[in-house]
Design a protein around this motif. Structure first.
Motif: not given
Lengths: 303, 310, 408
Positions: B205, B208-209, B303, B307
């Motif tokens: 994750s 990806r982020r 970002a 999260i």
């Protein structure tokens, strides 16, 4: 940070899984063909069809091609020396000029373009959309004796009668610059974009002038990018053969790539061409290892 | 000297000395010189493109000598014009096919490779990294001839033609994403992903982020280079081509330079392709802006915040 | 029919004598066998055809010609493998309209490349345009099909010489395609010299404007002929070395260039003296810049026609799926009107008796100042042929050429 051993192992598998597809492709379609070229270099020639016959077993490799090439380098009637020397000079000059042009442009677009960044990017990428050959043919038109370049030069008072296409080194060097600079700009842009503005602000606040900030903060931070960019530009330039073919076609401006191409594609001389290309690779091992080591070191420094 | 300079740069300070110092010392003014230089470069870079387009309207058969204006290479009957010549159509289709497929394969492969190799510290990974660098250094003709030999003698499951061409092109262009993304990765460092891990995100994750968005310029740059590299490639493609249907524009153009009579028709083709790709770029750009209209201000820190908020 | 072993056995002995005698080229007196058997030099047991040692190729029992009277294939795509832009697609289109088929033209840049691709066995083409010097390889590898002459009555239009050429006695495998000479092209308005083989060496005042063809045979041949040596298939290494030296000398004299773009460089003035092929210069009018008349372009070959003459051939490849169409195709291009149609695009003429300078000028296909580009039967008989060399000599030529063109 509390990562157990299992977690670390799981992580490792993640990295391997990411790298695997590419690695496999590389091994099957690069390493194996590379070995095939070694086999050809140490191989023989079909006397009738004059095609190269690879010798797969290293124990049976013959040195016939190697001695033929060595003869061309150091024996009587040797001819590899001049193009090799010229290649060094041309690429050094072309790389220096390219960097001098590309860095300011990439710097400007990545830092100051602001809202017009997309426009500039499109303009920078535009040359890629039109074939390299076609742009070179356009240059041939511009560089002709009665062409635009000469007319423009006579307009501003410079001598307007230069025969640019008559086997001139400067034309080849500038042709190399023109051909490879878009790549350099793009790579530099991708890296310069990354430099933290706050660091530069801090430097300014500390009283460093423009130039000092540039030399003591920006350039060191962009070192990995410059190295990658230089690598991407210089190494293909060394093996280039069509720039000379198109813009000069004279034996006194040939580069080592022309010699390699000539032999690889001549009937019965593929093995010799392979040997010459492999010799070039050995020479290029030095910058290659430097690049690998510096990337690894930078990786440790930064992360 | 430091404080002296900044004091004198303040507005309102008396005398012409201020103006001179401000002009030199103000770090926030527009960089006219740099911008002018950039525009000069762009001009130098693009004028031949304009000329190449111009020659597609050439009356004669030359690609480098102007002989008058005509549209015959686009629509003329009786010559090899774009409209009437099926082999030119085939060539365009093949170019598009090769570049799109190659880019779609090479970029993910290369990005994955770059990330994996950078993080997986072992002797194998350094070895693979060296192999990748080596693949960049090898002269293209050598690789092309080697691939031809291999494909026709050993790897006969890869028939000559589009399959072999794509295989060769992917290998040849593999180093673009691998090198460019690696360079960017090095500058980014591990801090952001570690922060994400601390905030509870899984590695995948985090990649990806956090990582991928930060790598976007490098991924974009390498995709462009792979695409352009494929469009222009004639060395590998020529060796691995089979019949005319598998010969893209680049091979036609290169063959023509060495003795051919279709010249300006190819310029016409290139012009059409240019127009087409500009259109695609515009559409793509507009679509991208529409899709990211909410997220445009996001950076790494945002970002991470998102999260954390999960 | 000669079996391979017989060929080898008979050839081996003669090969040695042939090589030692340095045979080849016109003017040398005959030696070994005459027509119909292995005569003269051979390479790996395969005969090397020479005008004085004509060769009748064997026909293998598993490689027979097709039967007579067959219908052309239906719904077929005729696969043509040719040099780049070496045929008028318009003419091919007309052929396909007449015989109701489709066509696809695949191109190659060098004969070496073509042979390599054909050798893989993965590609199937019907029509191929080999040069004369690779016919031996093609026959030996059984890649070409012998012809059934009943499909090709138009051979009557060709020069009688081509019904029994030295490289394919009895035209078992080939029909002639294009024929051309190698000469010197120059700009009459810029250069003040009398053309001769020595012209490039006299051009010191035109430095940077002189070019030779990028071909290892043509360049060394030029140097040989300049020295008065017309044995252009020589295996004598000192002759070859002397030629190489002359070329190096030329390079320092005039900064010579080496390319195959004679057809654009002379018209646009980038070169003022260019070694050239006749077919390239015939179409000069298509490449003249606006305002420059084609009359300024000249093409020279010696008046006694003692110049390099070559011809290309058309063959039917065994791997092709459409042999009948292939035969009809060859027949089609031997028709005079179609040949003229082809010429208008190509500039290279075919050796048909009706194709004369007068006819070409009358049809406005050629300006009168360039009639020297037309090849007449006397050229074919008096000219020198650049033919296949034995391997060792070929390497010698290649090395000399590479040393000149890649290494100065």
């Amino acid at each position: 940070m509390n990562r157990s051993a299992t977690n670390r192992r799981r992580e490792r598998w993640l990295w391997i899984a990411l790298a695997a597809p590419g690695a496999i492709w590389l091994i099957v379609l690069f390493v194996v063909p590379f070995y095939a070229m070694l086999a050809v270099a140490g191989g023989s020639v079909n006397p009738f069809f004059e095609t190269a016959i690879p010798t797969w077993n290293p124990l049976h490799w013959s040195s016939a091609n190697l001695s033929a090439v060595w003869h061309n380098i150091a024996g009587s009637g040797a001819f590899i020396g001049p193009p090799a020397l010229r290649t060094l000079i041309y690429t050094a000059a072309a790389s220096a000029i390219s960097l001098a042009i590309a860095y300011p442009v990439a710097y400007f677009v990545s830092r100051y373009a602001g809202r017009r960044k997309a426009l500039f990017l499109v303009l920078l990428i535009a040359p890629f959309w039109v074939s390299y050959m076609m742009r070179m043919l356009a240059w041939i038109d511009l560089l002709q004796q009665g062409g635009f370049v000469n007319s423009a030069m006579s307009l501003v008072g410079l001598p307007g009668g230069t025969d640019w296409l008559g086997g001139k080194s400067i034309t080849v060097i500038l042709g190399l610059v023109y051909g490879y600079i878009p790549y350099l700009i793009l790579v530099l842009y991708a890296g310069l974009d990354r430099i933290d503005t706050s660091l530069l602000e801090a430097a300014r606040d500390l009283g460093l002038g423009r130039w000092r900030t540039f030399w003591r903060v920006t350039v060191p931070l962009s070192k990995p990018t410059i190295i990658a960019g230089a690598f991407i530009t210089v190494l293909p330039m060394i093996g280039d053969y069509f720039t000379n073919q198109l813009l000069s076609a004279a034996p006194n401006t040939t580069m080592i790539g022309n010699a390699i191409e000539g032999q690889l594609l001549s009937p019965g001389q593929t093995g010799q061409g392979a040997v010459l290309a492999l010799m070039l690779l050995v020479v290029l091992l030095i910058p290659m290892i430097y690049y690998a080591v510096s990337t690894a070191r930078a990786s440790l420094e930064f992360g | 000297m430091a404080t002296g300079e900044s004091l004198r740069a303040l507005p309102g300070a008396p005398g012409s000395v201020t103006r001179r110092v401000r002009a030199r010392g103000n770090p926030w003014r527009r960089p006219w010189a740099l911008e002018g230089f950039t525009w000069l470069y762009i001009l130098w870079s693009i004028v031949p493109v304009a000329i190449a387009i111009l020659f597609s309207f050439n009356k004669g058969a030359s690609q480098s000598t102007w002989q008058g204006f005509s549209t015959k290479w686009y629509v003329g009957a009786g010559v090899t014009s774009v409209l009437h010549n099926p082999s030119l159509h085939q060539a365009v289709v093949q170019t598009l096919k090769l570049s799109i497929i190659t880019t779609l394969i090479t970029v993910p492969l290369g990005v994955g490779f770059a990330i994996g190799i950078d993080r997986w510290r072992s002797r194998t990974s350094s070895g693979l990294s060296l192999v990748m660098i080596f693949s960049f250094v090898v002269p293209e003709l050598l690789l092309a001839v080697a691939l031809f030999m291999l494909v026709t003698q050993l790897f006969t499951f890869l028939p000559l033609g589009t399959t072999a061409e794509v295989a060769g092109l992917v290998v040849w262009n593999f180093s673009w994403p691998a090198i460019i993304v690696r360079a960017r990765l090095v500058t980014i460092g591990k801090t952001y992903e570690e922060a994400a891990a601390d905030l509870g995100a899984s590695r995948l994750s985090a990649i990806r982020r956090v990582l991928l968005p930060m790598l976007m310029p490098a991924i974009f740059a390498s995709a462009v280079l792979v695409f352009a590299g494929t469009v222009d490639d004639f060395v590998i493609v020529e060796q691995l081509s089979s019949t005319a249907g598998t010969q893209p524009m680049s091979v036609l153009i290169y063959s023509n330079v060495h003795g051919g009579l279709q010249g300006p028709a190819l310029n016409a083709l290139a012009t059409i392709m240019l127009g087409f790709s500009l259109l695609v770029a515009l559409i793509g750009f507009a679509a991208y802006r529409w899709m990211t209209r909410g997220e445009r201000k996001q950076g790494a820190s945002e970002a991470l915040t998102s999260i954390a908020g999960m | 029919m000669i079996s391979r072993r017989q060929l080898l056995g008979a050839g081996a002995g003669l090969a040695l004598t042939g090589l030692l005698a340095g045979c080849g080229g016109s003017g040398s007196s005959g030696g070994g066998g005459g027509a119909g058997s292995v005569g003269g030099a051979s390479s790996g047991g395969i005969p090397l055809p020479r005008p004085n040692y004509p060769v009748k190729w064997p026909i293998a029992s598993d490689n027979k010609a097709i039967a007579s009277g067959l219908q052309p294939e239906k719904n077929a795509t005729l696969q043509i493998y040719n040099w780049v832009a070496y045929i008028n697609e318009g003419t091919v289109k007309d052929f396909c309209k007449k015989y109701n088929c489709k066509y696809q033209i695949t191109t190659f840049n060098t004969m070496t490349e073509a042979l390599a691709k054909l050798g893989t066995g993965q590609l199937s083409f019907d029509i191929f345009f080999p040069t004369v010097d690779v016919l031996g390889q093609l026959v030996e590898a059984k890649m070409i099909r012998p012809l059934n002459h009943s499909y090709i009555p138009n051979i009557a239009n060709a020069w009688p010489d081509f019904r029994n050429p030295f490289y394919d006695q009895g035209w078992q495998y080939t029909v002639p395609y294009s024929i051309y000479t190698t000469g010197i092209s120059w700009r009459k308005d810029k250069v003040n010299l009398t053309p001769s083989w020595n012209m490039p060496w006299q051009a010191a005042k035109y430095k940077g404007k002189v070019a030779l063809l990028d071909d290892y045979r043509e360049t060394i041949t030029l140097a040989l002929m300049r020295a008065g040596n017309y044995n252009v298939n020589t295996t004598n290494s000192s002759q070859i070395a002397a030629a190489g030296k002359a070329l190096d000398q030329l390079s320092s004299l005039v900064n010579v260039r080496v390319d195959n773009n004679d057809y654009t460089e002379i018209p646009n003035g980038n070169a003022w003296i260019h070694q050239a092929w006749s077919g390239d210069m015939a179409l000069a009018k298509d490449y003249m810049p606006k305002g420059t008349p084609v009359e300024v372009v000249g093409y020279w070959v010696p008046p006694n026609h003692h110049c390099p003459v070559q011809n290309d051939t058309i063959v039917n490849l065994k791997s092709g799926q459409n042999p009948v169409l292939a035969h009809l195709f060859m027949n089609y291009f031997l028709d005079v009107n179609n040949a003229l149609n082809n010429y208008s695009y190509l500039g290279y003429m075919q050796p048909l008796t009706a194709v004369t300078p007068q006819k070409l000028i009358a049809e406005k296909l050629l300006p009168p100042t360039l009639t020297t580009t037309v090849v007449l039967p006397s050229y074919f008989r008096n000219g020198v042929q650049e033919l296949e060399l034995p391997p060792a000599a070929k390497q010698d030529w290649l090395n000399t050429y590479n040393s000149f063109s890649k290494g100065l």
